[in-house]
Each structure stands twice: as structure tokens, then as C-alpha cells.
Design a protein around this motif. Structure first.
Motif, short mmCIF file in Angstrom:
data_model
loop_
_atom_site.label_atom_id
_atom_site.label_comp_id
_atom_site.label_asym_id
_atom_site.label_seq_id
_atom_site.Cartn_x
_atom_site.Cartn_y
_atom_site.Cartn_z
N SER B 265 0.83 -1.21 0.00
CA SER B 265 0.00 0.00 0.00
C SER B 265 0.87 1.26 0.00
CB SER B 265 -1.03 -0.01 1.14
OG SER B 265 -0.41 -0.29 2.35
N ALA B 266 2.08 1.17 0.57
CA ALA B 266 2.98 2.33 0.53
C ALA B 266 3.32 2.67 -0.92
CB ALA B 266 4.25 2.04 1.32
N ILE B 267 3.48 1.66 -1.76
CA ILE B 267 3.77 1.89 -3.18
C ILE B 267 2.51 2.37 -3.90
CG2 ILE B 267 4.43 0.77 -5.36
CD1 ILE B 267 6.17 -1.13 -3.74
N ARG B 268 1.39 1.67 -3.64
CA ARG B 268 0.15 1.97 -4.36
C ARG B 268 -0.32 3.39 -4.07
NH1 ARG B 268 -4.08 -1.49 -1.98
NH2 ARG B 268 -3.96 0.19 -0.45
N ASP B 269 -0.18 3.84 -2.81
CA ASP B 269 -0.72 5.14 -2.42
C ASP B 269 0.30 6.26 -2.55
OD1 ASP B 269 -2.91 3.59 -1.84
OD2 ASP B 269 -2.46 3.45 0.30
N ALA B 270 1.50 5.94 -3.02
CA ALA B 270 2.54 6.97 -3.14
C ALA B 270 2.19 7.91 -4.28
CB ALA B 270 3.90 6.31 -3.39
N GLY B 271 2.09 9.20 -3.97
CA GLY B 271 1.85 10.15 -5.04
C GLY B 271 3.16 10.53 -5.71
N ASP B 272 4.27 10.14 -5.09
CA ASP B 272 5.59 10.60 -5.49
C ASP B 272 6.34 9.49 -6.24
OD1 ASP B 272 8.11 11.63 -5.64
OD2 ASP B 272 8.41 11.82 -3.47
N PRO B 273 6.72 9.75 -7.50
CA PRO B 273 7.45 8.72 -8.25
C PRO B 273 8.75 8.31 -7.56
CG PRO B 273 6.99 10.65 -9.65
CD PRO B 273 6.50 10.98 -8.28
N ALA B 274 9.33 9.21 -6.73
CA ALA B 274 10.58 8.87 -6.03
C ALA B 274 10.36 7.72 -5.05
CB ALA B 274 11.12 10.10 -5.31
N VAL B 275 9.15 7.62 -4.48
CA VAL B 275 8.86 6.53 -3.55
C VAL B 275 8.85 5.20 -4.31
CG1 VAL B 275 7.12 5.55 -1.99
CG2 VAL B 275 7.59 8.01 -1.95
N VAL B 276 8.22 5.21 -5.50
CA VAL B 276 8.18 4.00 -6.32
C VAL B 276 9.59 3.62 -6.76
CG1 VAL B 276 7.26 2.95 -8.43
CG2 VAL B 276 5.84 4.52 -7.09
N ALA B 277 10.37 4.62 -7.15
CA ALA B 277 11.76 4.35 -7.59
C ALA B 277 12.57 3.74 -6.46
CB ALA B 277 12.41 5.64 -8.09
N GLY B 278 12.38 4.28 -5.25
CA GLY B 278 13.10 3.73 -4.08
C GLY B 278 12.65 2.31 -3.79
N ALA B 279 11.36 2.06 -3.94
CA ALA B 279 10.82 0.72 -3.70
C ALA B 279 11.40 -0.29 -4.68
CB ALA B 279 9.29 0.75 -3.80
N LEU B 364 10.42 -1.52 -14.26
CA LEU B 364 9.90 -1.91 -12.94
C LEU B 364 9.17 -0.76 -12.27
CD1 LEU B 364 12.91 -4.11 -11.74
CD2 LEU B 364 10.70 -4.92 -12.56
N GLN B 365 9.66 0.47 -12.46
CA GLN B 365 8.96 1.63 -11.89
C GLN B 365 7.56 1.77 -12.50
OE1 GLN B 365 11.65 4.90 -12.61
NE2 GLN B 365 13.20 4.08 -11.20
#
Lengths: 65, 405
Positions: B265-279, B364-365
Motif C-alpha cells: 500500500s505504501a507503493i500503491r498510495d505513493a503520489g511521489d514517483p521517487a517513492v516507487v523508484a526507491g521501492a 519496474l517503476q
């Protein structure tokens, strides 16, 4: 901080560009590192240090200016 | 005595039942207690195994080691890869300075800005496959419907494979990566693909487009710098290196996130592409799917982690334990999509570090930034213990991943 890059050693992995795009770029012809600023803003120092640590070719050298 | 016990251990080692996302326990024990040790390989030969983060990085940047598979003592992965290596030499089997020349023919195509320009195309491919998935039967196999076609279609775009040939290309790509099959079968697929790519080089030379094969056809083939066969081999390398790897990361990454709902859910609800990139970096670190690891042979005597290694001895750099080394990552066995994991060695390290990593990252992002947002109810259709993992494949992954929504 003074930054130097070794273009002969560079493998073009692009990680420095992802981490500190204000300081590093890639040459259009072959993707090899290009330095945009050899004395980056202190705000960028942490990113530049990370880029140097991560570089797989050990192509980024940092010295105190 | 210790030496005799160590010699008896086979590499790769089995993973623990119920812990499909963790390295084999014996590998972790070695990393903790005996970080450089001997292991036995499939063909009865033996090699050194280097398991800690600092030692792996030191080894992979040491000019005294070689990736030349023709060197006696080279620790081959299995019979298929040994046969393929003997038939076809790519830049992955070349040392400097030959390696540098060959790699630099491709580095421009994988530049960060070049790959960023492909992001909208990759987004379109991912969205199209999710549309098809949602329109099809529920439950469905995410490996077949999504994880495999994403990288295959992206490589088609990159190389410039015409739409009409994509079904053929996907079939041959699938046959090429059958890990536990007959080496002769994989070699036949490899030959079929080479013949196709050689013919495609001719077509690209006559009518160049904006793709890797066209550029190689114009700059290398027309000028006589490379033969059609050499370009075909390079195309095949890009396929082998970029297809199965990314497909396994998509399937395994989805499975591990479905098992960690708060991380998902941290990935799904992230509005910030940087969070997805970090994940994505954390998933690469945590899963380290290239579990046959980096293979090298010593060209000279050297010392790694205090252990002398003699010229001609094989060495395996174990990235999966390096990526779980507490000296490099705090609480390394926890999946934490918010940590900074960018210094992982999932793409290797040194001059041979993955050339396609900017592409893998963007794929992957886009995948993980889109899949859970578009299908928020995505859930496993079978319990985790019923999933079939691929313990003996070159790249670790899942045979299938039944999902429902």
C-alpha cells in the motif's frame, strides 16, 4: 568539494546521473560520464558522495577544494 | 576437516521451505561465519564463494579476475550456459580492453535520458496488458499475462522488431530461457533467433528506423566494423539479459508485495514517483534474482577477505548475501520500501555491471507504479505454499502466479 571523473574507466551505468543530475550527465555519442560542475553546490554534496560510492567503475573522485 | 566439510557443499544451495524470498540458510551462515569458502559445482569442479558486500565489491573491481569462460577453472553455471558460451562469445565473456570496445557500442542506447524517452511507450505497453488482463478470465496467471510480455514487448521496441514478427520473437525468447530443458533445444532456439536477427539487420540497413538494430546496422554493419552475425549476437544478448530477468522481477516482486500488504500500500498510495523508484531498488536488493551469481576466474594470485586465491581458481561473487550484509544494510532481512537501497549489487558491480539497468529500472517503476493502482484489489488466488518457484533456473522466479481481483 572538487569532483573529477575518469571517462576511460566509466562504464555508462548512469547511476551518477540518476542520483545527482545537476552534477553529472552522459555524452550523447556513447553514454560516458560528463561533468556539469566540478565544484557542486554544498546542497548537492551528499548526493555526489553517494554517486561516487555507488559508481561501479570507481570513476568519480572527490577531493577537498 | 573444515576444508573437507566445505568441499562437500554444493552450490547452489537449497532455500528453506516457507522462506522463498530469502537466500538459502547455508549461504547466509557462510556469509556470517566463513565469508570466503569453497563450494562444489554441478560438474564436480570446485570454486571459491565470496559472500560479503565489501569483498564482493572489491573482487568485482579487481583487474586480476577474468570473465573469460574459455579460461581453465572458470566456474560454469550449468551445461546449457557452458554450451552456449562455447558457441557464442558476447561482451559478458570479454575482459578489458576488448570488453570496453564492445560495451561502448551499446552504452548510448541505454543512457538514462534515452531510456527516459521510452517511458511513455513502456507505460502504454503496461496499460495495454493490464486492460487485456482485466478483460480476460479471473483468476489469471500474472506470469503469462503480464510479467513475460512486458519485457518482451519493450525489447521489441528497443531493437526495432516489426509488429508482424512479435509473436515469433516472443515464442523464441521463451524457448531460449528454458532453464531446466535440453541444452540442444535452447541452442536450436538460439540459432533460429540469430538467423532471424541477421535477416533483420539487412532490412534495417536498407530501411533504418529509430532503434538499436538500425543504429548498429548503419554505424557498424555498413562500415564493416561488425558483421551481421556479431550484431545478431549482440541483439540476442540484449534479449537474454533483459527478458527473463525483468519478467522474474515483476512476478517475484508482485508476490513478495502481496505477502507484505503494508509495503504494497505504501507503493500503491505513493503520489511521489521517487517513492516507487526507491521501492524498486529495495525489491532489487531484497530479491537478488540472479541467484546463480557472478562467475569469475583468477588470472593471477590474489587475496580477498583475507583468503588467498590462486591463479586459475574459479570464484563466485554472491550478490544475494552481499545484499543482505548487515555491514551495508541495517536490518537487512526486512523488506522496507522506504529505505535507501541504491548501493545494492543486484546489477553486479565493476565494469560488467548490468548495461541495461536504466531500462530495467524504468520498466519496474512503471510496472509497480501502475499495477496496484489500476488493480487495487489484486490478491493471490492460491496460498503462497502452493506457488511454484524456480530454484534451479538461471534467474530465480516463479513458474506461475495465479491472481484474482
Amino acid at each position: 568539494m572538487k569532483v573529477t571523473v575518469d571517462q576511460d574507466a566509466c562504464t555508462g551505468s548512469g547511476q551518477c546521473v540518476l542520483i545527482a543530475p545537476e552534477v553529472f550527465d552522459q555524452r550523447d555519442t556513447d553514454g560516458i560520464v560528463v561533468l556539469l560542475s566540478d565544484s557542486p553546490d554544498p546542497l548537492r554534496h551528499e548526493d555526489v558522495r553517494e554517486a561516487a560510492r555507488i559508481c561501479p567503475a570507481l570513476a568519480i573522485t572527490l577531493t577537498q577544494s | 576437516m573444515t576444508e573437507a566439510l566445505s568441499q562437500a557443499l554444493m552450490f547452489p544451495m537449497p532455500r528453506a521451505a516457507g522462506c522463498p524470498f530469502d537466500p538459502p540458510p547455508e549461504l547466509s551462515r557462510r556469509s556470517e561465519q566463513e565469508p570466503v569458502s569453497r563450494v562444489r559445482l554441478w560438474d564436480g569442479s570446485s570454486a571459491w564463494m565470496v559472500t560479503r558486500y565489501a569483498d564482493v565489491r572489491a573482487l568485482l573491481t579487481d583487474a586480476r579476475i577474468s570473465v573469460d569462460v574459455a579460461e581453465p577453472g572458470f566456474p560454469h553455471t550449468n551445461a546449457v550456459s557452458k554450451a552456449r558460451d562455447a558457441q557464442m562469445k558476447t561482451l559478458m565473456q570479454m575482459d578489458a580492453p576488448e570488453h570496453t570496445t564492445h560495451r561502448r557500442r551499446l552504452t548510448a542506447d541505454f543512457m538514462v535520458k534515452k531510456i527516459e524517452a521510452l517511458r511513455p511507450t513502456i507505460q502504454r505497453i503496461v496499460d495495454g496488458l493490464i486492460d487485456d488482463l482485466l478483460a480476460g478470465p479471473n483468476p489469471a496467471d500474472l506470469v503469462e499475462a503480464f510479467a513475460l510480455p512486458v519485457p518482451s514487448l519493450v525489447i521489441c521496441e528497443l531493437l526495432g522488431v516489426p509488429y508482424a514478427d512479435r509473436a515469433f520473437f516472443q515464442r523464441v525468447a521463451g524457448e531460449l530461457v528454458m532453464d531446466e530443458g535440453d541444452p540442444a533445444h535452447a541452442m536450436a532456439a538460439s540459432e533460429e533467433l540469430n538467423a532471424y536477427l541477421e535477416e533483420l539487420v539487412d532490412r534495417k540497413s536498407a530501411e533504418p528506423g529509430d532503434d538499436v538494430l538500425s543504429r548498429l546496422a548503419v554505424e557498424q554493419y555498413r562500415t564493416g566494423a561488425m558483421t551481421r552475425r556479431e550484431i545478431a549476437t549482440m541483439g540476442q544478448l540484449l534479449l537474454v539479459a533483459g527478458h527473463d530477468t525483468t519478467a522474474n522481477m515483476i512476478a517475484l516482486g508482485t508476490a513478495v508485495l502481496l505477502a507484505h500488504p503494508r509495503q504494497l500500500s505504501a507503493i500503491r498510495d505513493a503520489g511521489d514517483p521517487a517513492v516507487v523508484a526507491g521501492a524498486v531498488e529495495e525489491l532489487l536488493r531484497y530479491l537478488s534474482i540472479t541467484h546463480t551469481e557472478a562467475r569469475r576466474v583468477a588470472r593471477e594470485d590474489l587475496v580477498i577477505g583475507g583468503q588467498p586465491i590462486r591463479k586459475g581458481e574459479g570464484i563466485i561473487a554472491v550478490k544475494s548475501t552481499a545484499n543482505r550484509d548487515p555491514a551495508a544494510f541495517s536490518d537487512p532481512d526486512a523488506l522496507d520500501v522506504h529505505r535507501n537501497a541504491r548501493h545494492h549489487v543486484a546489477f553486479g558491480y565493476g565494469a560488467h555491471q548490468c548495461l541495461g539497468q536504466p531500462l530495467a529500472r524504468v520498466e519496474l517503476q512503471v510496472v509497480f507504479g501502475t499495477l496496484f493502482r489500476r488493480i487495487p484489489t489484486l490478491a493471490p488466488a492460491v496460498p503462497q505454499e502452493d506457488l511454484t518457484f524456480k530454484p534451479n533456473a538461471v534467474f530465480y522466479g516463479l513458474r506461475d502466479l495465479p491472481v484474482t481481483w
